[in-house]
Design a protein around this motif. Structure first.
Motif, PDB file in Angstrom:
ATOM      1  N   THR A 140       0.822  -1.217   0.000  1.00 26.52           N
ATOM      2  CA  THR A 140       0.000   0.000   0.000  1.00 26.52           C
ATOM      3  C   THR A 140       0.855   1.266   0.000  1.00 26.52           C
ATOM      4  O   THR A 140       0.351   2.345   0.294  1.00 26.52           O
ATOM      5  N   THR A 222      -7.275  -3.260  -2.625  1.00 23.95           N
ATOM      6  CA  THR A 222      -6.129  -2.360  -2.504  1.00 23.95           C
ATOM      7  C   THR A 222      -6.551  -1.049  -1.840  1.00 23.95           C
ATOM      8  O   THR A 222      -5.827  -0.504  -0.993  1.00 23.95           O
ATOM      9  N   ARG A 225      -6.946  -1.577   1.924  1.00 20.92           N
ATOM     10  CA  ARG A 225      -5.639  -1.759   2.580  1.00 20.92           C
ATOM     11  C   ARG A 225      -4.874  -0.448   2.638  1.00 20.92           C
ATOM     12  O   ARG A 225      -4.213  -0.149   3.645  1.00 20.92           O
ATOM     13  N   THR A 226      -4.945   0.344   1.575  1.00 20.78           N
ATOM     14  CA  THR A 226      -4.258   1.632   1.561  1.00 20.78           C
ATOM     15  C   THR A 226      -4.854   2.571   2.595  1.00 20.78           C
ATOM     16  O   THR A 226      -4.130   3.268   3.329  1.00 20.78           O
ATOM     17  N   GLU A 228      -6.335   1.793   5.344  1.00 18.86           N
ATOM     18  CA  GLU A 228      -5.968   1.363   6.687  1.00 18.86           C
ATOM     19  C   GLU A 228      -4.477   1.551   6.959  1.00 18.86           C
ATOM     20  O   GLU A 228      -4.066   1.770   8.100  1.00 18.86           O
ATOM     21  N   SER A 229      -3.664   1.522   5.909  1.00 19.35           N
ATOM     22  CA  SER A 229      -2.247   1.808   6.071  1.00 19.35           C
ATOM     23  C   SER A 229      -2.034   3.243   6.529  1.00 19.35           C
ATOM     24  O   SER A 229      -1.213   3.525   7.416  1.00 19.35           O
ATOM     25  N   ALA A 258      -9.900  -7.261   1.142  1.00 23.09           N
ATOM     26  CA  ALA A 258      -8.786  -6.511   1.732  1.00 23.09           C
ATOM     27  C   ALA A 258      -8.190  -7.275   2.903  1.00 23.09           C
ATOM     28  O   ALA A 258      -7.407  -6.731   3.671  1.00 23.09           O
ATOM     29  N   ARG A 262      -9.752  -6.327   7.810  1.00 20.58           N
ATOM     30  CA  ARG A 262     -10.350  -5.084   7.306  1.00 20.58           C
ATOM     31  C   ARG A 262     -11.281  -4.502   8.373  1.00 20.58           C
ATOM     32  O   ARG A 262     -12.018  -5.229   9.017  1.00 20.58           O
TER      33      ARG A 262
END
Length: 408
Positions: A140, A222, A225-226, A228-229, A258, A262
């Protein structure tokens, strides 16, 4: 003081190439710090951080790894060690940008380290796999991949141009000064799908009028995940998780999952969060011919020629409800769950293709029954895209933010 570019690579097999790039970066007025993660042969020149230090940081013994009999273990140890070393250098203010060069193995090790760095830190990877699918290497993070065209093995008429461009790219990124914003607004993240665009646009307008900046992420695996990053990296003030559809893909084996965790980043970070079972009526597959055989008798909807939606059933919605309740229950900060009784997507509305009150109710009741006492559970007699619902979602989050600010 000049800024520093950290160079990471195997100096036993790529030493000449790294020396070439190092000298080009020096010519741009920048410092370099070279980290060697080679294992077997001797380094072509003395690095600033030797491979023994990298191996130790990964919990391994270089003498054992150097016999060449345990390449898989060497890869694991050096990847973990380099990640620890690179993150330490950044935390100590000794890294303003990072550049790696290598084949698939070197790319795997170098990018593992790059992924530990926050978004915005310049990252360049010259790689033999740079022209293909690099999603597994990028994760991410904002890693810039440059195809090496030829193998990273020697300096020739092609590679000389590639290495020069790579040195110029990382030097330019590091030297570039970011314009100062007039006033950075607190950041709120929001999840969105085509089936919830209307809801998110309305909620975003309300939040932005209240003085916040809203970052919208497409819930395609994606995207989640991005999002949450960025939450994990501490950039985000609050989370409007109105489109939790990636949970449906996780439960059904769809192509846009994800992962099983998630929704948990916001919970663990303790930021104000509104959770909505948005678009959990659908799991995603590619073309109709890619839908697993076990789903062929189920309700399917061809969103476009390349995307097929599966209508989730009661059993699957129970599992999704459990996951949403878990995220709410694990929250260390303010959290609320809002429920749109007239459907969780544009397709899931009275008379719509995915309208299924029984399946929706299975999700809603599972959430309600599993929530810890004291967590707000709010049912609204509207579809997720109705202004009545999206407005209430935004106002609920604003109330949480106001209360949190008063408590500071």
């Amino acid at each position: 003081m000049p800024k520093t570019v950290v160079l990471v690579g195997a100096l036993d097999t790529k030493g000449r190439e790294f020396a070439f790039v190092r000298d080009l970066i020096h010519a741009q007025g920048l410092q370099t710090l070279v980290v060697d993660f080679g294992v077997i042969g001797e380094p072509a020149f003395a690095p600033d951080i030797p491979r023994s230090e990298v191996a130790a940081a990964g919990g391994g013994d270089l003498a054992v790894l150097a016999d060449g009999k345990h390449k898989d273990e060497a890869m694991r140890v050096m990847a973990a060690g380099l990640a620890n070393v690179v993150r330490r250098l950044y935390d100590e203010g000794k890294l303003d940008g990072i550049l790696g060069m290598g084949g698939s193995g070197g790319t795997s090790i170098a990018t593992a380290a790059m992924r530990t760095l926050p978004v915005g830190v310049p990252k360049v990877m010259v790689s033999t796999v740079g022209g293909g699918d690099v999603s597994a290497y990028a994760g991410t993070k904002d890693i810039t991949f440059m195809p090496s065209i030829v193998d990273v093995a020697g300096i020739n008429s092609i590679s000389r141009a590639i290495y020069t461009n790579a040195a110029g790219a990382i030097s330019g990124m590091v030297k570039m000064e970011r314009p100062l914003a007039k006033a950075d607004k607190p950041l709120i993240v929001a999840s969105m799908f085509g089936n919830t665009t209307k809801a998110v646009d309305h909620a975003r307008e309300i939040l932005e009028n209240a003085g916040y900046e809203v970052l919208v992420f497409h819930a395609t695996g994606t995207g989640g995940r991005t999002m949450e990053s960025l939450i994990n990296d501490g950039y985000i003030t609050a989370c409007l998780d109105i489109t939790t559809t990636e949970l449906a893909d996780e439960v059904c084996g769809g192509v846009l999952s994800a992962g099983p965790e998630r929704c948990l980043a916001a919970a663990r970070k303790g930021i104000p969060t509104v959770l909505v079972p948005g678009c959990v009526d659908m799991a995603n597959f590619w073309g109709m011919d890619t839908v697993p055989e076990k789903y062929k008798g189920r309700k399917l909807y061809q969103w476009n020629p390349n995307v097929t939606l599966l209508r989730t059933n009661v059993e699957e919605n129970i599992r999704i409800g459990e996951m949403i309740a878990r995220a709410a229950n694990e929250s260390t900060g303010p959290v609320a769950v809002l429920i749109p009784l007239k459907g969780v997507s544009m397709l899931d509305s009275p008379g719509g293709d995915f309208w299924d009150e029984e399946a929706d109710r299975a999700c809603f009741e599972t959430i309600r029954k599993n929530l810890k006492p004291g967590i707000p559970y709010i049912e609204i007699d509207a579809n997720i895209n109705d202004p009545e619902f999206s407005g209430r979602v935004a106002e609920t989050l604003l109330e949480m933010l106001k209360k949190s600010e008063q408590e500071v």
